[in-house]
Design a protein around this motif. Structure first.
Motif, PDB file in Angstrom:
ATOM      1  N   PRO A   1       3.082  -0.770  29.598  1.00 55.55           N
ATOM      2  CA  PRO A   1       3.344  -2.214  29.670  1.00 55.55           C
ATOM      3  C   PRO A   1       2.327  -3.022  28.872  1.00 55.55           C
ATOM      4  N   THR A   2       2.812  -3.974  28.114  1.00 54.20           N
ATOM      5  CA  THR A   2       1.934  -4.842  27.337  1.00 54.20           C
ATOM      6  C   THR A   2       2.543  -6.237  27.254  1.00 54.20           C
ATOM      7  N   PRO A   3       1.739  -7.277  27.317  1.00 49.75           N
ATOM      8  CA  PRO A   3       2.258  -8.632  27.144  1.00 49.75           C
ATOM      9  C   PRO A   3       2.298  -9.072  25.680  1.00 49.75           C
ATOM     10  N   ALA A   4       2.066  -8.153  24.750  1.00 47.12           N
ATOM     11  CA  ALA A   4       2.094  -8.511  23.333  1.00 47.12           C
ATOM     12  C   ALA A   4       3.386  -9.252  23.005  1.00 47.12           C
ATOM     13  N   ARG A   5       3.308 -10.206  22.081  1.00 46.26           N
ATOM     14  CA  ARG A   5       4.467 -11.059  21.812  1.00 46.26           C
ATOM     15  C   ARG A   5       4.552 -11.433  20.335  1.00 46.26           C
ATOM     16  N   ASN A   6       5.736 -11.897  20.002  1.00 44.58           N
ATOM     17  CA  ASN A   6       6.024 -12.443  18.677  1.00 44.58           C
ATOM     18  C   ASN A   6       5.790 -11.413  17.580  1.00 44.58           C
ATOM     19  N   TRP A   7       6.497 -10.297  17.672  1.00 42.83           N
ATOM     20  CA  TRP A   7       6.544  -9.294  16.609  1.00 42.83           C
ATOM     21  C   TRP A   7       7.898  -9.394  15.919  1.00 42.83           C
TER      22      TRP A   7
ATOM     23  N   VAL B   1       0.842  -1.198   0.000  1.00 43.11           N
ATOM     24  CA  VAL B   1       0.000   0.000   0.000  1.00 43.11           C
ATOM     25  C   VAL B   1       0.878   1.249   0.000  1.00 43.11           C
ATOM     26  N   GLN B   2       0.340   2.337  -0.560  1.00 40.68           N
ATOM     27  CA  GLN B   2       1.002   3.632  -0.592  1.00 40.68           C
ATOM     28  C   GLN B   2       0.115   4.619   0.163  1.00 40.68           C
ATOM     29  N   CYS B   3       0.660   5.199   1.238  1.00 44.98           N
ATOM     30  CA  CYS B   3      -0.135   6.079   2.098  1.00 44.98           C
ATOM     31  C   CYS B   3       0.581   7.410   2.252  1.00 44.98           C
ATOM     32  N   ALA B   4      -0.162   8.514   2.140  1.00 46.22           N
ATOM     33  CA  ALA B   4       0.455   9.833   2.277  1.00 46.22           C
ATOM     34  C   ALA B   4      -0.525  10.807   2.912  1.00 46.22           C
ATOM     35  N   GLY B   5      -0.014  11.585   3.866  1.00 50.73           N
ATOM     36  CA  GLY B   5      -0.757  12.721   4.384  1.00 50.73           C
ATOM     37  C   GLY B   5      -1.768  12.442   5.473  1.00 50.73           C
ATOM     38  N   ALA B   6      -1.730  11.267   6.113  1.00 52.07           N
ATOM     39  CA  ALA B   6      -2.678  11.001   7.200  1.00 52.07           C
ATOM     40  C   ALA B   6      -2.437  11.958   8.358  1.00 52.07           C
ATOM     41  N   SER B   7      -3.521  12.369   9.025  1.00 52.09           N
ATOM     42  CA  SER B   7      -3.380  13.302  10.139  1.00 52.09           C
ATOM     43  C   SER B   7      -3.385  12.623  11.503  1.00 52.09           C
ATOM     44  N   LYS B   8      -3.773  11.332  11.580  1.00 52.79           N
ATOM     45  CA  LYS B   8      -3.704  10.594  12.840  1.00 52.79           C
ATOM     46  C   LYS B   8      -2.751   9.407  12.731  1.00 52.79           C
ATOM     47  N   ALA B   9      -2.942   8.556  11.743  1.00 51.38           N
ATOM     48  CA  ALA B   9      -2.080   7.386  11.566  1.00 51.38           C
ATOM     49  C   ALA B   9      -2.164   6.897  10.134  1.00 51.38           C
ATOM     50  N   GLY B  10      -1.008   6.479   9.606  1.00 51.75           N
ATOM     51  CA  GLY B  10      -1.038   5.798   8.319  1.00 51.75           C
ATOM     52  C   GLY B  10      -1.687   4.439   8.470  1.00 51.75           C
ATOM     53  N   ILE B  11      -1.130   3.604   9.332  1.00 55.66           N
ATOM     54  CA  ILE B  11      -1.713   2.302   9.658  1.00 55.66           C
ATOM     55  C   ILE B  11      -1.910   2.235  11.159  1.00 55.66           C
ATOM     56  N   LEU B  12      -3.150   1.957  11.571  1.00 61.89           N
ATOM     57  CA  LEU B  12      -3.491   1.823  12.987  1.00 61.89           C
ATOM     58  C   LEU B  12      -3.885   0.374  13.230  1.00 61.89           C
ATOM     59  N   LEU B  13      -3.101  -0.300  14.064  1.00 61.63           N
ATOM     60  CA  LEU B  13      -3.281  -1.721  14.339  1.00 61.63           C
ATOM     61  C   LEU B  13      -3.675  -1.884  15.795  1.00 61.63           C
ATOM     62  N   GLN B  14      -4.825  -2.551  16.033  1.00 59.70           N
ATOM     63  CA  GLN B  14      -5.358  -2.594  17.395  1.00 59.70           C
ATOM     64  C   GLN B  14      -6.062  -3.923  17.640  1.00 59.70           C
ATOM     65  N   GLY B  15      -5.937  -4.422  18.854  1.00 61.76           N
ATOM     66  CA  GLY B  15      -6.657  -5.626  19.221  1.00 61.76           C
ATOM     67  C   GLY B  15      -8.080  -5.318  19.627  1.00 61.76           C
ATOM     68  N   ALA B  16      -9.018  -6.113  19.117  1.00 64.01           N
ATOM     69  CA  ALA B  16     -10.406  -5.956  19.522  1.00 64.01           C
ATOM     70  C   ALA B  16     -10.672  -6.587  20.883  1.00 64.01           C
ATOM     71  N   SER B  17      -9.735  -7.425  21.335  1.00 69.02           N
ATOM     72  CA  SER B  17      -9.811  -8.025  22.666  1.00 69.02           C
ATOM     73  C   SER B  17      -8.400  -8.453  23.035  1.00 69.02           C
ATOM     74  N   ALA B  18      -8.250  -9.106  24.171  1.00 74.86           N
ATOM     75  CA  ALA B  18      -6.927  -9.540  24.599  1.00 74.86           C
ATOM     76  C   ALA B  18      -6.477 -10.775  23.819  1.00 74.86           C
ATOM     77  N   ASP B  19      -5.162 -10.885  23.664  1.00 77.58           N
ATOM     78  CA  ASP B  19      -4.538 -12.099  23.162  1.00 77.58           C
ATOM     79  C   ASP B  19      -5.017 -12.482  21.758  1.00 77.58           C
ATOM     80  N   VAL B  20      -5.091 -11.499  20.877  1.00 80.41           N
ATOM     81  CA  VAL B  20      -5.435 -11.757  19.483  1.00 80.41           C
ATOM     82  C   VAL B  20      -4.163 -11.625  18.647  1.00 80.41           C
TER      83      VAL B  20
END
Length: 605
Positions: free
Chosen positions: A467-473, A395-414
């Motif tokens: 602090p976050t327990p996120a893993r395997n990035w 993807v090609q992204c330009a000029g976002a005012s908050k985030a180009g890509i926003l990645l978020q969990g809808a719940s824990a441990d996803v």
């Protein structure tokens, strides 16, 4: 009467063969003034087998059309062809027909022949046409202008193709070709709806060259998130997950769609239980710009529902949508290729995400190619399930005012996300990549490779700030550019691997900011990190870091790590086999790194 040369090449083509003998009939005196050739795509529908009735000789009003339909039904099907002209149909006459409006029989093609229908008067109609529990229905080469009168569901619309709760067999083959609609006020101007209580299906829907033009006042309820106002609705009554085998709508293909959606909310909605379907080359302008408010469901395209499966959206062009260019929720098997989304404007994201494409809790997703510009957020990826299998490619992204890509969990441990080949250049107030992992909502198993993330702001990539327990990035061959902290993963508790990362400080950096800010990281393996162009600030903030740091380099930089960062003093945390910490502040003749050997840290040269 229009002369024969007023036939477009399309009409001449359609009137060859068996229909050639009736060509002159269809260009006789019309309802009022004739209309010239329309600049429209060539219809691709076949005429229905059976008889032919030419509408316009024996009256031009609603009652005359109902009689003409009855003649087609008595023949067992066929083509009902308008004499080309402008027809004024009374909304009072249509309302008097009740909920069905004009009931279209099976095996029927309504060929508008380039005609225009105006719905006159101020009565609320239900539908102009309905086709219920019948197959092989087509409407083509017609322009219809509504009267913009409706108070709610099942009112004010153009057409409904439906399978009723009492149907005993499925239905198939509904075609709309080269139809233009204006000034309707309804939840969906065109509704395909399966209400079957069993596994009966609607199949083979083809909508080609449809144009929808909204006008002032066409939105039913601009301030109500639950009120739709769309040109096309492909819907099923089976919206609960346990109903997945019931009331499926399958094999829908929408091509060449255009909507000027300023005064409504949406262009196309696929809702609840749509399978194996595609939207190709849709163009939607200004979805909800006037017809909605922020956070009221203003989406150019929407794919909504837990039972949707295998939906493909290719080459859409979505200009200035208010809330989202594409909003996809739940379901699985979504492919979006080569999207263009520009000017998404709503910032009200507390209730629902707002972005060029918002993919919220959908599994098995591919977003490939595409250009995003001047949106609040370009891509929102809301992850649900431990194996979501969401992929973003090129993807090609330009000029976002908050985030180009926003990645978020809808719940824990996803988890389960791959981002490759992205080129993101965010604006002065935005992150290029933001994943606000915390102790409640976090994403695991994220792999990012061959990407450039840049911003005019201070931080380009931020994958945790608490602090976050996120893993395997993992990050591989990634360049991050910003004015202060190109990369931040503070207090990231789980394993993260970084290989071949390059951090570029635009403007030489900012005092008080570290290029690589990963203090408190719990299990980070860094092998290959270059910091370039830093004149002020600090190279590294790895205080409280646990892991391995090797192959750290600087280019045209004159700064040092934050004092007490790992790599500036002998490590004190328990290591693991193969762990190494590079000496980031060596003096003359000092050791190169510390290695974990025999349960301790050993200096090596």
């Amino acid at each position: 009467m229009p002369p024969d040369d007023k036939f477009s090449p399309t009409r001449r083509h359609l009137l060859t063969g068996a229909l050639g003998t009736v060509a002159a009939l269809a260009v006789g005196p019309a309802a009022t003034s004739p209309v010239g050739q329309l600049d429209r795509p060539q219809p691709r529908y076949p005429h229905a087998p059976g008889g032919l009735v030419v509408f316009g000789d024996d009256g031009t009003d609603v009652a005359a059309f109902v009689k003409a339909v009855a003649r087609i039904a008595a023949m067992g099907g066929g083509t009902l062809m308008f004499r080309r002209g402008v027809y004024n149909w009374s909304s009072a006459d249509l309302r008097a027909l009740g909920h069905p409006g004009i009931a279209v029989p099976a095996n029927c093609t309504i060929d508008g022949n380039g005609s225009v229908i105006n719905i006159t008067g101020s009565d609320q109609i239900f539908y102009v046409f309905t086709a219920t529990d019948v197959s092989r229905v087509a409407v083509a080469d017609l322009k219809v202008i509504g009267n913009s009168v409706s108070t709610g569901y099942n009112g004010g619309a153009f057409m409904k193709f439906a399978l009723s709760p009492t149907a005993t067999a499925g239905i198939d083959t509904f075609t709309l070709d080269t139809v233009e609609l204006q000034n309707f006020k309804a939840p969906w101007w065109i509704l395909v709806y399966n209400e079957s209580r069993s596994n009966l299906e609607i199949q083979h829907i083809r909508i080609n060259g449809l144009r929808g033009i909204s006008r002032q006042g066409n939105s039913l309820d601009p301030e109500n998130l639950g009120a739709n106002a769309a040109v096309i609705g492909i819907n099923s009554a089976a919206w609960e997950p346990h109903d997945a085998a019931r009331a499926i709508v399958r094999d829908v293909i929408v091509t060449g769609f255009y909507a000027e959606a300023t005064h409504i909310k949406q262009g196309i909605n696929f809702e609840s239980n749509v399978r194996d379907s595609e939207i190709r080359g849709a163009v939607v302008h200004n979805a909800g710009l006037v017809g909605g408010k922020d956070d009221t469901g203003c989406y150019a395209l929407m794919v909504y529902g837990a039972n949707n499966r295998n939906i493909r959206i290719t080459d859409p062009v979505l200009i200035s949508p208010r809330d989202n260019g594409i909003y996809a929720v739940n379901g699985s098997g979504l492919v979006i290729r080569n999207a263009t989304v520009r000017g998404q404007s709503s910032t009200v994201g507390a209730t629902l995400p707002k972005s060029g494409i918002a993919c919220n809790s959908v599994r098995d997703v591919v977003i490939s190619g595409g250009t995003f510009s001047n949106n609040v957020t370009d891509l929102y990826l809301g992850i649900r399930g431990s194996e979501a299998n969401v992929s973003v490619e090129g993807v090609q992204c330009a000029g976002a005012s908050k985030a180009g890509i926003l990645l978020q969990g809808a719940s824990a441990d996803v988890g389960g996300v791959t981002i490759t080949g992205a080129r993101v250049a965010a604006d002065a107030t935005a992150h290029a990549l933001l994943s606000p992992n915390d102790t409640i909502h976090y994403v695991n198993d994220v792999h990012i490779a061959d990407c450039n993330f840049a911003t005019k702001s201070l931080t380009a990539v931020a994958v945790s700030a608490s602090p976050t327990p996120a893993r395997n990035w993992s990050f591989s061959n990634v360049t991050c550019t910003s004015r202060g902290t190109p990369f931040q993963a503070t207090q990231f508790g789980g394993r993260m691997t970084i290989q071949g990362m390059r951090l570029v400080l635009s403007g030489g950096g900012t005092e008080g900011y570290s290029a690589f800010r990963c203090f408190g990281a719990g299990a980070m393996i860094v092998d290959g990190l270059t910091i370039a162009g830093q004149k002020v600030g600090n190279t590294m903030d790895t205080r409280g870091f646990v892991g391995s740091l090797t192959n750290i380099h600087t280019e045209n930089s004159h700064t040092q790590p934050v004092p007490a960062s790992e790599g500036t003093v002998r490590p004190t945390f328990p290591g693991f086999p193969g762990a190494r910490i590079q000496n980031l502040a060596p003096g003359a003749g000092t050791h190169r790194e510390w290695q974990w050997q025999h349960r301790g840290w050993v200096e090596t040269r």
